[in-house]
Design a protein around this motif. Structure first.
Motif, mmCIF file in Angstrom:
data_model
loop_
_atom_site.group_PDB
_atom_site.id
_atom_site.type_symbol
_atom_site.label_atom_id
_atom_site.label_comp_id
_atom_site.label_asym_id
_atom_site.label_seq_id
_atom_site.Cartn_x
_atom_site.Cartn_y
_atom_site.Cartn_z
ATOM 1 N N PHE A 30 0.837 -1.186 0.000
ATOM 2 C CA PHE A 30 0.000 0.000 0.000
ATOM 3 C C PHE A 30 0.882 1.249 0.000
ATOM 4 O O PHE A 30 0.710 2.152 -0.821
ATOM 5 N N ARG A 83 4.078 10.622 -8.947
ATOM 6 C CA ARG A 83 3.504 10.962 -10.244
ATOM 7 C C ARG A 83 2.744 12.274 -10.165
ATOM 8 O O ARG A 83 2.886 13.148 -11.017
ATOM 9 N N PRO A 111 -2.905 21.771 -6.179
ATOM 10 C CA PRO A 111 -2.752 20.718 -7.194
ATOM 11 C C PRO A 111 -2.237 21.206 -8.542
ATOM 12 O O PRO A 111 -1.990 20.404 -9.418
ATOM 13 N N GLU A 151 -8.278 16.396 1.097
ATOM 14 C CA GLU A 151 -6.899 16.135 1.517
ATOM 15 C C GLU A 151 -6.073 17.417 1.420
ATOM 16 O O GLU A 151 -5.295 17.739 2.305
ATOM 17 N N GLU A 184 -7.997 3.772 -14.378
ATOM 18 C CA GLU A 184 -6.912 3.144 -13.642
ATOM 19 C C GLU A 184 -6.232 2.136 -14.556
ATOM 20 O O GLU A 184 -6.900 1.354 -15.236
ATOM 21 N N VAL A 208 -2.625 -0.576 -15.041
ATOM 22 C CA VAL A 208 -1.730 -1.383 -14.217
ATOM 23 C C VAL A 208 -0.625 -0.504 -13.640
ATOM 24 O O VAL A 208 -0.162 -0.709 -12.527
ATOM 25 N N GLU A 209 -0.219 0.520 -14.379
ATOM 26 C CA GLU A 209 0.825 1.405 -13.858
ATOM 27 C C GLU A 209 0.336 2.253 -12.698
ATOM 28 O O GLU A 209 1.068 2.532 -11.772
ATOM 29 N N THR A 210 -0.911 2.729 -12.807
ATOM 30 C CA THR A 210 -1.376 3.644 -11.769
ATOM 31 C C THR A 210 -2.154 2.935 -10.675
ATOM 32 O O THR A 210 -2.544 3.544 -9.699
ATOM 33 N N TRP A 211 -2.363 1.656 -10.820
ATOM 34 C CA TRP A 211 -3.138 0.915 -9.814
ATOM 35 C C TRP A 211 -2.438 0.943 -8.465
ATOM 36 O O TRP A 211 -1.209 0.873 -8.381
ATOM 37 N N LYS A 212 -3.248 1.105 -7.413
ATOM 38 C CA LYS A 212 -2.664 1.181 -6.068
ATOM 39 C C LYS A 212 -3.210 0.070 -5.194
ATOM 40 O O LYS A 212 -4.392 -0.274 -5.279
ATOM 41 N N TRP A 213 -2.363 -0.435 -4.343
ATOM 42 C CA TRP A 213 -2.839 -1.385 -3.338
ATOM 43 C C TRP A 213 -3.696 -0.624 -2.350
ATOM 44 O O TRP A 213 -3.401 0.512 -1.997
ATOM 45 N N LYS A 214 -4.752 -1.304 -1.889
ATOM 46 C CA LYS A 214 -5.645 -0.645 -0.949
ATOM 47 C C LYS A 214 -5.045 -0.681 0.453
ATOM 48 O O LYS A 214 -4.229 -1.538 0.776
ATOM 49 N N TYR A 215 -5.478 0.266 1.251
ATOM 50 C CA TYR A 215 -5.087 0.256 2.659
ATOM 51 C C TYR A 215 -5.669 -0.995 3.299
ATOM 52 O O TYR A 215 -6.853 -1.277 3.138
ATOM 53 N N PRO A 216 -4.819 -1.789 3.965
ATOM 54 C CA PRO A 216 -5.347 -3.047 4.525
ATOM 55 C C PRO A 216 -6.466 -2.762 5.516
ATOM 56 O O PRO A 216 -6.305 -1.940 6.410
ATOM 57 N N ILE A 252 -8.506 -3.476 8.559
ATOM 58 C CA ILE A 252 -8.259 -4.251 9.761
ATOM 59 C C ILE A 252 -9.543 -4.987 10.119
ATOM 60 O O ILE A 252 -10.560 -4.381 10.444
#
Lengths: 595, 233, 183, 335, 224
Positions: free
Chosen positions: A428, A438, C42, C77, C165, C167-175, C177
């Protein structure tokens, strides 16, 4: 046999579960009804498609050209017809789609003309290009292009052949070494000759005695200085850098290739593919895949690249209770989001998973900083600190604690008494950091371009003012002749943009204005003010004339941008920023070959 | 000077911008002298006096003080006033001076005085500055009283110990009786931190509840009615 | 008594003079705060905040003229970061300035485009290329998704397409809990 | 979605904590044998209060209660608190101490794993500062029957001075401070045994045995106990060699007070202690040295608790500064 | 507004600073002058109150606060920089010495005591005049803070004779002496007890020299 072995820090000893599939020899998998060949090898490299739907292809015919530094070619694994070129889910944890060439095999297996390649007679670069065009990549999992590895570094002392295969369940390399030791050794010798190494070390975990014996027998028959070394069985001994460490004592830091340290490592499968490519002229079309897990018939199969995984499952006959399929080993693999994804060059194993074999993890508890993870980490990291900072999204700190040195081997999560999915937090954090990089790059690029645009508009205004001033000066000169100096001086002062008190500046301004004027004679003078007010009107009334009017303006804009006086640093900054982004991205994405 | 700004001053001093709980200024004297209620309140009263006079003085002179040297001048004024208060107490209120003697000079180091002078008196008219000083002081007094009372009660089982030194006719209250084992840590410095921490937590909790209630209610509560509620409680 | 007064006066002269001197000599020019604010924004340069670009908005925030919740592309954010930087309280995005949208890029419908160049002039980051009477194209990696090109287009051929989205910009999700109550 | 690794080692926090509890049993057995069964009453009280407080706070915080209690960390804290305290301390001191440890020190900081300070040690310090008199009343070994101890714990008896004695450390300190003479003269008092306090040295032996079990089971690493013992003993040795008449021997310091309990059970607390191998050495050695200095020159006879808290404060710094070099960053690239 | 140069600004700020300083310093000094008599009177009354607590008011009839001798540094009494000994007389006859003594080994540092002792070594009264002992724990040495209001701890010294008790037993019980202490706060009690004992011994050994010295004189080295 007397080689001194080194040790790497950490590591774990999970139950190896090799016996399920290690006993069955490699059998060819049946030809599927459709082959789905992705043009993308990994997240970075995409091949350029060179076929069209409806085209007939021969087995081994190139269908995608290598592009970029990390690109390799893609070939048709079987003869047949290209049915379509479409987006299809790829073998990636995201399950996202990528461009694939779908081929319907005709079952005739007609080969494209091919002949052996004499690498000894060719120069090095063309051999590397040949390997690239044969689609040779690392077979350990990360599919890193072999020609890049071979091209990096000089004065390489040691060629390491990776037969450690440390992940539980996987036996494809084991079988390959048992059955095709001679071809592997031959491939290794080709690689050895290509990089000009002084010795070859073959590292095999000591829980594969048959493979060690076969490789030793094959090595004994050739003259090259090959040594087959049994390394202690400990995950992740098959990690490229860990194996190099064990065999040679050399530690290769994150982001570096072995070539800089006088050592280069290739998977046994890669050596086999190199042998096929050089000695037989065959590009990489198939690989050995272990089918195992909760299955009645676990075994190893030679599978064409592009074979949908769903087509392979009947071969191993999954037992009831199978609830998902893992691609890769249980330590680093991932559950397939979609069974239609094709086998690619890096796919080494498919495991039928059941709750009995791979139970749901127990609920996550708080980290008690017991340090077990640090003791297990083969990269000598402090996983609990990384976890802490990744979890709190304090990515700067996570990077300070060397987040990107993490190889995601899973040892930390394996030993964690609190059952924390540590690696998930690192993944993550890593992708999040990349995304932010980026965004930052894009933002600073946008900022630079915006500032440059403002600068350009200002400049154009100033030029216009200068032009007017020059005109005024001209009039003044004319009027001076007729003898009315005072009034004109006032007129000159009214233009603050050109400071008339400095004679030099005035001269330059006049010169500029002259040049500008010549150009501007063909231009419509009022275009800058025109568009916002009258745009709609003009559009409705007379599209043709309007476009004529504006065309001159547009060309002036386009031509003014690159040609005229260089703006302060902005132009020079732009390409640099892009380069920097590229290079960091590359460094960050370099994965390690592993199995 | 109208009623509205008076209420605003009062609400700020007593609750919203309470020097002890929100601004966290003057922690040194707050923590040091809140070992019992009498000491705490007495010093608080002396602080009110100093703050009121200092605010008045600075607000009156504010137009003559250049920006560059305002801090030295403020400190000079405050220190002089504190010295004068100290001497006057010693001369004419000697009994009280015996109790507070060592604490009065501490007021100079109390940042709250300087903070209010800098933040308020230097920008406002003398009357509202004086009121601000008094209200901030009162805000400090109630915090000190609660803190001193709690620490004294837990630490020694008494309330108002030492009151006989100011009013000889009164005597301290033994709340828990003789069998009580003094929980000394409450009176010792760590106790001051614990007690203040708990008080701040309670304060924030009350504010959060009030905010939650205000959010539920269709009509938003005005600041004035909150101030009344605060000063009533 | 006199001595005390003299000593105090002496100290006062020295300190007063030193402070006066320092206030002139060590004056800090420029405002690094603007740069810091600008770094958070931004850089879409969309002008939704009411200022002509991100830098002017940063300037306005630093001067206390603008509030921190006027930047829809920065989203919650961004507001949080600004609140952290400036030590202010977080507040939700001001509705009059727009709503947070997924990141998009402009797409010019090539069939409809008449080549009027109006969008080229509107683009704050020069991300549209083309010439008069020629079809225009958005350089996708450069587009900030500011939407400023939409309004000027006389034939409404520009649409905003959400960024897909890959494959390059794909993000792992916050695990997530998972807390499982047992028993 | 569950991601790799899909296999895990069968280890859990509760099994770690259970091992710690089991390893404490030899020490407790020695306690009961040498001093009396009163300690068991306090252990029982502390365990019940700890579990109840843990459950209550978890409930209030909206966390799964059973999962939280199941990790047994609250019980470990409770036991350690009781074992640091005099065994005849009134029951309400035990209760307050456990509440302080569980609620204030552990949960106010965010619960298990988040507390920067060792809960048991904070509880000890709070109590010794708050009730210095009651916290210094130790029963002489074998001197009190169970009835008396029960009376003292449950609060029936008031005349506590008559039945208690100073600990070895306290007696040593008072003896030396009032000028009663040299170490040898002080050691003739009945409080002292062969090495440390009479009877209490056996308890220390019990803890040592338990500690060795933990080491053997690999629940703890060798770093902390060894560094602590070396730190304490070497500092003691330095002073002892300097003046053997005024400073007690290293063996005395190891065998008396809570040295052995601390070495294996208290400094080894993973949550509030250092985690890197070098950090562990620095952390534990620091506790040993500080503990000696507080014992010899401080205001309280036993200094381990204060030393632990002081070193707890240094842990983030220690851990940051003692990170081992990551793979490939070691100075030697070639063997 | 015009721009000032550094020098001009310096002069301006300095002069304003001086004006303020003179104004407020004068205010302070005026207050000081105005309050001095009242402060001195209060201090005198305060000292007399203390004296009368440890020495019954009727026991002497000399101007006690004027009849003193200055002591040089006297380590025996813990006086690093000297102190005063007041002499109480009744009709010229020696009644008692009031000795300022410092116990250096209090729990929280130095404890200043005033001890009244008659020429035979009998203590007439002890008061702690300045200390920083822990509130609620060690501050029982001050009778106003002592929870046992009826029988303050410090009053146990009243009427005790140093000669009768003997130097060996002039300790707290815990150390084998005769004096009580409070559980958990031995150090404060021990410090006060030992300092009182030292004062008594000092008075006993030196009373002749002390009473004979001229009022207000300074005794450098006290000798037999």
């Amino acid at each position: 046999m007397s080689a001194r072995l080194f040790s790497f820090h950490g590591g774990v000893k999970p139950e190896h579960h090799k016996n399920e599939s290690a006993g069955s020899p490699i059998r060819p998998a049946p030809l599927p009804t459709r082959l789905i060949v992705p043009l993308r090898h990994n997240t970075r490299a995409v091949a350029v498609c060179r076929v069209e739907p409806g085209q007939t292809v021969l087995k081994g015919e190139r269908i995608g050209d290598a592009e970029g530094v990390l690109g390799t070619a893609v070939h048709a694994p079987a003869s047949g017809t290209v049915v379509e070129i479409r987006e299809h889910p790829m073998a990636h944890p995201s399950g996202l789609a990528t461009t694939c060439v779908v081929i319907e095999p005709d079952g005739e297996e007609r080969w494209v003309p091919h002949q052996p390649y004499d690498h000894l007679a060719s120069d090095r670069q063309s051999t590397l290009n040949y390997l690239r065009d044969s689609g040779i990549v690392g077979m350990g999992g990360a599919a890193f292009p072999s020609h890049v590895k071979l091209g990096a570094g000089s004065g390489i002392e040691t060629l390491v052949l990776n037969g450690a295969e440390c992940e539980p369940w996987i036996t494809c390399d084991d079988r390959l070494m048992r059955e095709r030791a001679v071809t592997i050794i031959d491939g290794a010798i080709i690689l050895f000759e290509l990089i000009g190494a002084r010795r070859i070390l073959v590292g095999i975990e000591d829980n594969k005695p048959e493979a060690i014996a076969a490789m030793r027998a094959a090595a004994a028959d050739c003259k090259a200085p090959i040594e087959v070394v049994a390394v202690p069985t400990r995950y992740p001994a098959g990690g490229e850098k860990q194996l190099i460490r064990v065999l040679t004592g050399i530690e290769i830091p994150h982001g570096k290739l072995g070539g800089e340290y006088g050592v280069q490592c290739f998977n046994v499968g890669t050596a086999h593919a190199v042998h096929r490519a050089i000695r037989h002229g065959e590009p990489l079309l198939s690989r050995v895949v272990t089918l195992t897990g909760n299955a009645a018939q676990p075994g190893n199969y030679e599978v064409l690249i592009g074979t949908p995984i769903a087509d392979l499952l009947p071969l191993m006959q999954p037992k009831p209770g199978t609830d998902r399929y893992l691609l890769g080993g249980p330590m680093m693999g991932f559950a397939l989001p979609d069974l239609s994804v094709p086998i690619v060059k890096g796919s080494n194993c498919i495991i039928a998973a059941s709750q009995a074999l791979f139970p749901e993890p127990e609920p996550e508890l708080a980290c008690i900083r017991c340090g077990e993870c640090a003791r297990a980490c083969p990269a000598d990291l402090q996983p609990f600190e990384l976890y802490w900072y990744s979890r709190s999204r304090n990515f700067g700190k996570a990077q300070e604690y060397h987040l990107f040195d993490c190889i995601e081997c899973g040892c930390c999560a394996f030993v964690c008494p609190s059952h924390i999915p540590l690696v998930d937090y690192y993944r993550f954090a890593k992708t999040e950091i990349w995304a932010r990089e980026r965004e930052n790059t894009a933002a600073s690029q946008a900022r630079d371009r915006f500032e440059f645009r403002n600068y350009r508009i200002e400049r154009e205004k100033a030029e216009k003012a200068a032009r007017l001033a020059a005109k005024a000066a001209e009039t003044k000169a004319k009027l001076a002749k007729t003898g009315e100096p005072v009034a004109i001086e006032k007129g000159g002062d009214d233009k603050p943009a050109v400071s008339s008190d400095d004679p030099k500046k005035a001269l330059i301004a006049a010169a500029l204005a002259r040049a500008k004027q010549q150009k501007a004679e063909v231009e419509a003078r009022n275009t800058t003010d025109l568009p916002p007010e009258t745009a709609a009107e003009i559009a409705e009334i007379d599209a043709r004339r309007k476009s004529l009017d504006l065309s001159s303006k547009a060309t002036s804009t386009a031509s003014s941008t690159p040609n005229q006086a260089s703006p302060p640093s902005v132009e020079s900054k732009l390409p640099q920023a892009n380069d920097a982004a590229d290079s960091t991205g590359t460094a960050v994405h370099v994965n390690e070959e592993r199995k | 000077m109208n009623m509205r700004s008076f209420r605003e001053n009062a609400y700020n001093g007593l609750w919203k911008q309470n020097p002890g709980l929100v601004q966290l200024l003057g922690l040194c004297p707050i923590l040091a002298i809140s070992t019992n209620m009498v000491n705490a309140v007495s010093l608080g009263l002396a602080t009110i006096l100093v703050m009121a006079v200092a605010n008045l003085a600075i607000a009156s002179l504010r137009n003559f003080i250049p920006y560059e040297i305002r801090i030295p001048v403020f400190i000079l004024v405050i220190a002089s006033l504190v010295t004068i208060v100290d001497l006057s107490f010693n001369a004419w209120l000697h009994e009280l001076y015996l109790v507070l003697g060592i604490f009065i000079p501490l007021i100079v180091t109390n940042c709250i005085v300087l903070a209010r002078v800098e933040a308020y008196a230097a920008k406002n008219d003398p009357i509202s500055s004086t009121i601000d000083g008094v209200m901030m002081g009162l805000g400090l007094v109630w915090v000190l009283a609660v803190l001193g009372g709690v620490r004294e009660l837990i630490g020694g089982g008494t309330l108002f110990s030492g009151i006989d030194m100011i009013f000889p006719s009164l005597s301290p209250i033994q709340v828990f009786g003789d069998g009580y084992h003094d929980f000394l840590i409450a009176i010792l410095p760590p106790g001051a931190f614990f007690a203040l921490g708990c008080l701040i937590a309670l304060f924030n909790w009350i504010n959060m509840r009030a905010a939650a209630r205000a959010a539920r209610r269709p009509k938003p509560v005005t600041a004035v009615s909150d101030a009344e509620a605060a000063s009533a409680g | 008594m006199m001595t005390a007064l003299l000593i105090m006066a002496g100290i006062a002269v020295v300190l007063g003079a030193a402070l006066g001197y320092a206030s002139i000599r060590f004056k800090v020019e420029g405002d690094p705060l603007v740069e810091k604010i600008d770094a958070i924004l931004p850089q879409t340069q969309c002008g939704q905040c009411g200022y002509p670009g991100c830098k002017p908005y940063a300037q306005a925030i630093a001067n206390g003229e603008a509030d921190i919740n006027q930047c829809p592309p920065g989203g919650e954010e961004g507001i949080r970061h600004l609140a952290d930087l400036l030590g202010r309280e977080f507040k939700p995005l001001s509705e009059e300035h727009g709503v947070e949208k997924p990141k998009s890029v402009a797409l010019i419908d090539e069939q409809t485009c008449i080549g009027c160049t109006l969008c080229i002039q509107a683009c704050p980051v020069d991300a549209i290329v083309g010439a008069a009477k020629q079809m225009h194209t958005v350089v996708e990696p450069l587009c900030t998704g500011c939407e400023l090109c939409i309004a000027p287009c006389p034939v409404d051929c520009i649409t905003m397409e959400p960024v897909q989205e890959t494959v390059e910009t794909w993000k792992w999700k916050y695990p997530v809990i998972k807390i499982k109550e047992e028993a | 979605m569950i991601h790799s690794p899909y296999i895990r080692k069968p280890a859990s926090v509760s099994s770690v904590m259970l091992t710690v509890l089991l390893a404490l049993i030899p020490g407790i057995a020695m306690y009961v044998w040498q001093v009396g069964a009163g300690i068991l009453v306090n252990l029982l009280i502390a365990t019940i209060v700890a579990v109840a407080a843990e459950a209550l706070v978890l409930k209030l915080r909206g966390r799964p209660v059973l999962l939280g209690i199941g990790d047994l960390s609250a019980v470990v804290t409770a036991w350690l608190i009781v074992l640091c305290f005099p065994p005849i301390v009134p029951w309400w001191i035990t209760v307050i101490a456990v509440l302080v440890a569980i609620i204030a020190v552990k949960h106010l900081y965010g619960g298990l794993g988040q507390n920067p300070f060792n809960p048991a040690m904070v509880a000890y310090c709070a109590m010794i500062v708050a009730y210095p008199s009651l916290m210094s009343q130790w029963p002489p070994a074998g001197g009190l029957d169970f009835q008396t101890q029960l009376g003292l714990i449950l609060g029936g008896m008031r005349d506590i001075d008559a039945v208690t004695a100073a600990t070895a450390l306290d007696a040593m300190r008072t003896g030396l401070r009032t000028g009663a003479g040299t170490i040898d003269a002080v050691m003739t008092q009945p409080t002292f045994g062969t090495l440390g306090g009479r009877g209490y040295e056996w308890i220390a032996l019990g803890y040592l045995v338990g500690g060795l079990i933990l080491l053997f089971r690999r629940t703890i690493t060798w770093h902390m106990p060894v560094a602590f013992i070396v730190g304490l003993a070497s500092t003691a040795c330095l002073f002892w060699l300097f003046n053997p008449a005024q400073f007690a021997s290293p063996l005395f310091h190891l065998a008396s007070g809570g040295a052995m309990l601390a070495a294996f059970f208290i400094v080894t607390d993973p949550v509030s202690g250092a985690t890197t191998p070098r950090g562990k050495l620095i952390f534990a050695a620091g506790i040993g040295i500080l503990a000696y200095l507080i014992r010899a020159f401080g205001a309280f006879p036993e200094g381990i608790a204060f030393a632990v808290l002081l070193m707890n404060m240094c842990v983030p710094l220690i851990d940051m500064k003692t990170q081992p070099p990551v793979f490939g960053q070691r100075s030697r690239k070639l063997p | 507004m015009t721009r000032y140069t550094a020098a001009r600004t310096s002069i301006r700020t300095a002069s304003i600073m001086v004006i303020f300083t003179l104004m407020f310093t004068s205010m302070m000094s005026l207050t000081y002058r105005a309050t001095r008599p009242a402060i001195e009177a209060s201090q005198f009354a305060e000292r007399m109150r203390l004296m009368n607590e440890i020495l019954p008011a009727g026991a002497y009839n000399n101007p006690l606060l004027d009849d003193y001798v200055e002591l040089g540094p006297t380590p025996e009494l813990g006086l690093d920089r000297g102190g005063r000994i007041y002499r109480a007389r009744r009709d010229g006859e020696p009644v008692a010495l009031i000795i300022e003594v410092v116990a250096p080994d209090g729990y929280a540092g130095r404890i200043q005591l005033a001890v009244a002792i008659d020429p035979t070594g009998r203590v007439s009264g002890v008061r702690a005049t300045n200390h920083a002992e822990t509130p609620g724990l060690g501050d029982y040495i001050d009778p106003r803070k002592d929870k046992e209001r009826a029988r303050p701890w410090i009053n146990q010294f009243t009427g005790v004779s140093f000669q009768e008790v003997g130097e060996e037993s002039w300790r707290v019980r815990r150390d084998g002496g005769v004096f009580d202490y409070r559980i958990g706060a031995t150090i404060s009690a021990r410090a006060v007890t030992m300092a009182t004992g030292r004062a008594a011994r000092f008075a006993l050994t030196h009373h002749v020299a002390l009473f004979d010295a001229k009022a207000g004189s300074r005794l450098g080295e006290v000798t037999e």
